[in-house]
Structure formats: C-alpha cells, structure tokens
Design a protein around this motif. Structure first.
Motif, short mmCIF file in Angstrom:
data_model
loop_
_atom_site.label_atom_id
_atom_site.label_comp_id
_atom_site.label_asym_id
_atom_site.label_seq_id
_atom_site.Cartn_x
_atom_site.Cartn_y
_atom_site.Cartn_z
N LEU A 33 0.83 -1.21 0.00
CA LEU A 33 0.00 0.00 0.00
C LEU A 33 0.86 1.26 0.00
O LEU A 33 0.64 2.18 -0.80
CB LEU A 33 -0.92 -0.01 1.22
CG LEU A 33 -1.79 1.23 1.42
CD1 LEU A 33 -2.75 1.40 0.26
CD2 LEU A 33 -2.56 1.15 2.74
N ASP A 34 1.86 1.31 0.88
CA ASP A 34 2.71 2.50 0.98
C ASP A 34 3.44 2.76 -0.34
O ASP A 34 3.45 3.90 -0.84
CB ASP A 34 3.72 2.34 2.11
CG ASP A 34 3.05 2.25 3.47
OD1 ASP A 34 1.89 2.69 3.58
OD2 ASP A 34 3.68 1.75 4.42
N HIS A 53 -1.08 11.18 4.21
CA HIS A 53 -0.97 12.17 3.13
C HIS A 53 -0.82 11.46 1.78
O HIS A 53 -1.51 11.80 0.81
CB HIS A 53 0.24 13.07 3.40
CG HIS A 53 0.55 14.03 2.32
ND1 HIS A 53 -0.01 15.29 2.24
CD2 HIS A 53 1.38 13.94 1.24
CE1 HIS A 53 0.45 15.92 1.18
NE2 HIS A 53 1.29 15.13 0.56
N HIS A 54 0.05 10.46 1.72
CA HIS A 54 0.26 9.73 0.46
C HIS A 54 -1.01 8.96 0.05
O HIS A 54 -1.35 8.90 -1.14
CB HIS A 54 1.43 8.76 0.60
CG HIS A 54 2.75 9.43 0.81
ND1 HIS A 54 3.13 10.56 0.11
CD2 HIS A 54 3.79 9.14 1.63
CE1 HIS A 54 4.33 10.93 0.49
NE2 HIS A 54 4.76 10.09 1.42
N ILE A 55 -1.69 8.37 1.02
CA ILE A 55 -2.90 7.61 0.71
C ILE A 55 -3.98 8.52 0.15
O ILE A 55 -4.63 8.20 -0.85
CB ILE A 55 -3.40 6.89 1.98
CG1 ILE A 55 -2.45 5.75 2.36
CG2 ILE A 55 -4.81 6.33 1.76
CD1 ILE A 55 -2.77 5.10 3.70
N GLU A 113 -8.39 5.75 10.07
CA GLU A 113 -7.14 5.28 9.48
C GLU A 113 -6.21 4.75 10.57
O GLU A 113 -6.02 5.36 11.62
CB GLU A 113 -6.46 6.42 8.72
CG GLU A 113 -5.10 6.09 8.15
CD GLU A 113 -5.10 4.84 7.28
OE1 GLU A 113 -4.04 4.22 7.19
OE2 GLU A 113 -6.16 4.50 6.70
N ARG A 114 -5.58 3.59 10.29
CA ARG A 114 -4.73 2.93 11.27
C ARG A 114 -3.24 3.20 11.03
O ARG A 114 -2.39 2.57 11.67
CB ARG A 114 -4.97 1.42 11.23
CG ARG A 114 -6.35 1.00 11.69
CD ARG A 114 -6.54 -0.49 11.55
NE ARG A 114 -6.55 -0.90 10.16
CZ ARG A 114 -7.65 -0.92 9.41
NH1 ARG A 114 -8.80 -0.52 9.93
NH2 ARG A 114 -7.60 -1.31 8.15
N ALA A 115 -2.90 4.10 10.12
CA ALA A 115 -1.49 4.41 9.86
C ALA A 115 -0.86 5.03 11.11
O ALA A 115 -1.53 5.65 11.93
CB ALA A 115 -1.37 5.36 8.68
#
Length: 391
Positions: free
Chosen positions: A157-158, A321-323, A312-314
């Motif tokens: 994902l990242d 921000h990227h997502i 969000e679990r980040a």
C-alpha cells in the motif's frame, strides 16, 4: 517458574539438585519463547508457509487470463476501475525509467528471497494495495486469497501510493491553465448559471485512529483554509489570467462557492443567511444547489475508496498524506476513463515543464497587496449582488 524459584531458596538442596532445577527453568523459558505466554505476544517469529506462486496463478486465472473467471463488471467493483486502466497503472510502475530508480518503484520489480523463491509479482502487490484502498480493511484481510502477510500488504500500500503520486501528479493534480479556466467558466455557467465560477470549496474529515494525543485538536474548515495552498498561485502572482464579466462589471479572479462558516473573501461567494426578497432567495437556492457538487464529490470519493471513510490505522501523518493523494489521483483517472473529464491534457504542457508559462498579473504589487485583494470584503459583497442580478 514461580515454583522452581521458591524451591531454590531451600538450603537443604545440593548442587546436583540445583542444576536440575536450573535446567528445568531453562527449558521452560525456551518453551515460552516459542509458544508465547498469556502475558504478551510470542517472542519468536513463527514462519507460515504461504503458497505465493499458487496465489499468483489463481489471481491471473480469476481476472487477467484471456477468458477470466470473473467478468469485467466484477473487476470494476473490486478494483474500482476498468481492467484497461489498471493495466495502464501496472505498465507505468513496471516501465518507470527514472535513474536512479526510487525504492518504491524498485519494490515492484522481480526479486528473490533468501531461499531463492520469487517474490510476489506486480499484479499481486497492486491488487493488495487497491483492495485496501477500496475496502478499508486491515492489511491481513486478504491473506487467505493472496497469501500475503499483514506487513507485506502494508508495504504494498505504501509503495503503491508513492508510485501513483510520482507518475500522475503532474497530469491529474495540476493547476488549470488559462484555456482550461475558461472551459471551467463555460461549464459552470451552462450547468448552474454562475458566471466566473471555478467550483465549490468545502472540507472532508478523515479520522486518524492512531493520532498522537499531542497532535489532537480542532481542525475545522477555517484552520484547513488557512493552511491550504489553493490560493498560493494568486498570492505569489503566478496564477494564469482568469478575468470574467458579470452584469457589466469586470473581475480579475474566478471564485468558489462556500457555506456560511467561510469568511467574506472576494474569491469566496456565500449564500445569503437571511434572504429578504425574491432575487436573493433565488440566488441562495441556486448557490446551495451548485455547492452540492463538492459534497457529492466527497461522497463518491469515500464510496469508491472506503479507506477514507473508516478510521485510518497508519502510524504517521505522512503515510495518510500519500494515501489521500493517491485516492484523489485515482479518482481523477477513473473520471477521465469514464469520459467525465472537463478538459484534456495539453501534451506539450506536460512534455516540456521548463517552458510552461508563468503568469504574473502585476509585478508592481506585493504579495501582501495581492493577499489583501483576495480578502476584500467589499468585492465579495459587490460580486454577490451582481451575481444575484445576473441569475
């Protein structure tokens, strides 16, 4: 363990008995390290054999074979896009020629692990990333289908979000050119009868489950507006010319429709809070109807990428921000693929970034003067009156 330690305190034991107890303690510690205990997670990593090759074959058979198991409408539902758009993204990531190659692009190249097994292929990695964006589930949600661990899924994902942002931000997150601005004017005037309208402005809130306590606070629409780069090009004088005329009066900048919480700026047009006559009541109805476009856009964006709807679990704001950027880019690409784009990209504009024109309205004015012009309340009121008479 507690029993053994209590027995050791008995002075009647000889050295041989003590050695036996110590050996039993050592065996107990080794067992707890492998199996784990009720007081915490396992201390040793447990290897789970995953048939990644079989998962790759099944994924190809289900969606990418000449006659796939699932038809295109199932693909669009689960990937949120048509197969040809997905293949375009795959090709863009796989064929990237940046030198030196960034690590997030290198992540999708063929590689082998320490045992000589081939890593997950690019289709598996991109599928994992898109499923997380589309459904907003935990990283190991698709372990039984893709045979991919949670950490590998999060890495997919990242890196996928970084790749999409690098590849397509210049095309799908660019500022509108002068010609595109005029096209936007025409579209909104035809659709909503608002001349000089650039769109609507509003905020979409995204909960951060793991937000540090020290960072928590009020992040309302006004705070977001103050930090937004939306009007930076106007403030620094690099915005392209965007004049328009309404009701016989000339204006320099286009404007955005906003709700009552926003300030009375020249580039933000709000509805009347208490209309007193039929023209102002009609303007308020039209303004509120047109402003629904941005709320519908947020609704479509969250419905398409459910990761923006759930907490969000980040663990870092940078990853969020990227997502978010990736979701917006993919949304714009899907809209274009569905023939909903307002304008097409000027290929020469993208091909030669050094020769892109930088417009300066008035070199004699300072940034402070331009910012004051943006915040002019008198212009806001005059423009709203002229729009009311025009509508």
């Amino acid at each position: 363990m507690d029993t053994y330690l209590k027995l050791v305190k008995d002075d009647s034991w000889d050295d041989e008995m003590l050695l036996s107890v110590m050996r039993l303690c050592s065996e107990e510690l080794d067992r707890e390290a492998v199996e784990g205990s009720s007081q915490g997670p396992p201390r040793a990593r447990i290897y789970i054999p995953r048939d990644r090759e079989g998962a790759a074959e099944r994924l190809h058979r289900d969606y990418f074979a000449q006659q796939p198991t699932f038809p295109d409408y199932k693909f669009k539902r689960r990937y949120r896009m048509q197969p040809q758009l997905f293949e375009r993204i795959i090709a863009g990531i796989r064929d990237c020629t940046i030198n030196p190659l960034p690590t997030h692009f290198a992540y999708f190249r063929h590689a082998y692990d320490a045992f000589g097994r081939q890593s997950f292929n690019i289709y598996q990695k991109c599928t994992s990333a898109l499923r997380q964006l589309a459904y907003g589930m935990a990283g190991d949600m698709w372990d039984e289908y893709l045979y991919m661990s949670e950490q590998t899924s999060l890495n997919c994902l990242d890196n996928f979000c970084l790749c999409v942002t690098d590849l397509y931000k210049d095309e799908y997150l660019r500022k509108p050119t002068e010609r595109e601005t005029q096209r936007i004017y025409e579209m909104y005037e035809t659709r909503h009868d608002f001349r000089g309208m650039l769109g609507s402005i509003d905020c979409m809130h995204w909960e951060w489950k793991n937000c540090p306590v020290v960072w928590q606070g009020s992040n309302n629409d006004i705070n977001v507006l103050k930090r937004s780069p939306l009007f930076d090009s106007i403030k620094n004088g690099s915005a392209p010319p965007s004049p328009f005329t309404v009701n016989g009066h000339d204006y320099t900048h286009g404007y955005y429709l906003a709700d009552g919480i926003y300030p009375d700026w020249a580039i933000l047009i709000k509805a009347y809070s208490s209309p007193t006559d039929e023209p102002s009541a009609k303007f308020t109805r039209f303004q509120e109807s047109a402003r629904k476009d941005v709320e519908r856009t947020f609704g479509v964006l969250q419905g398409r990428f459910n990761i923006l709807r759930v907490p969000e679990r980040a663990w870092s704001a940078k990853k969020m921000h990227h997502i978010l950027y990736c979701c917006v880019l993919l949304h714009n690409m899907i809209q274009e693929d569905n023939d909903f784009a307002i304008t097409s990209l000027d290929e020469e504009y993208l091909r030669d970034p050094e020769n892109r024109p930088i417009f300066v309205r008035n070199r004699n004015t300072t940034r402070a003067a331009r910012e004051k012009e943006i915040r002019d309340k008198d212009v806001h009121n005059a423009l709203r009156v002229n729009l009311t008479e025009h509508i």
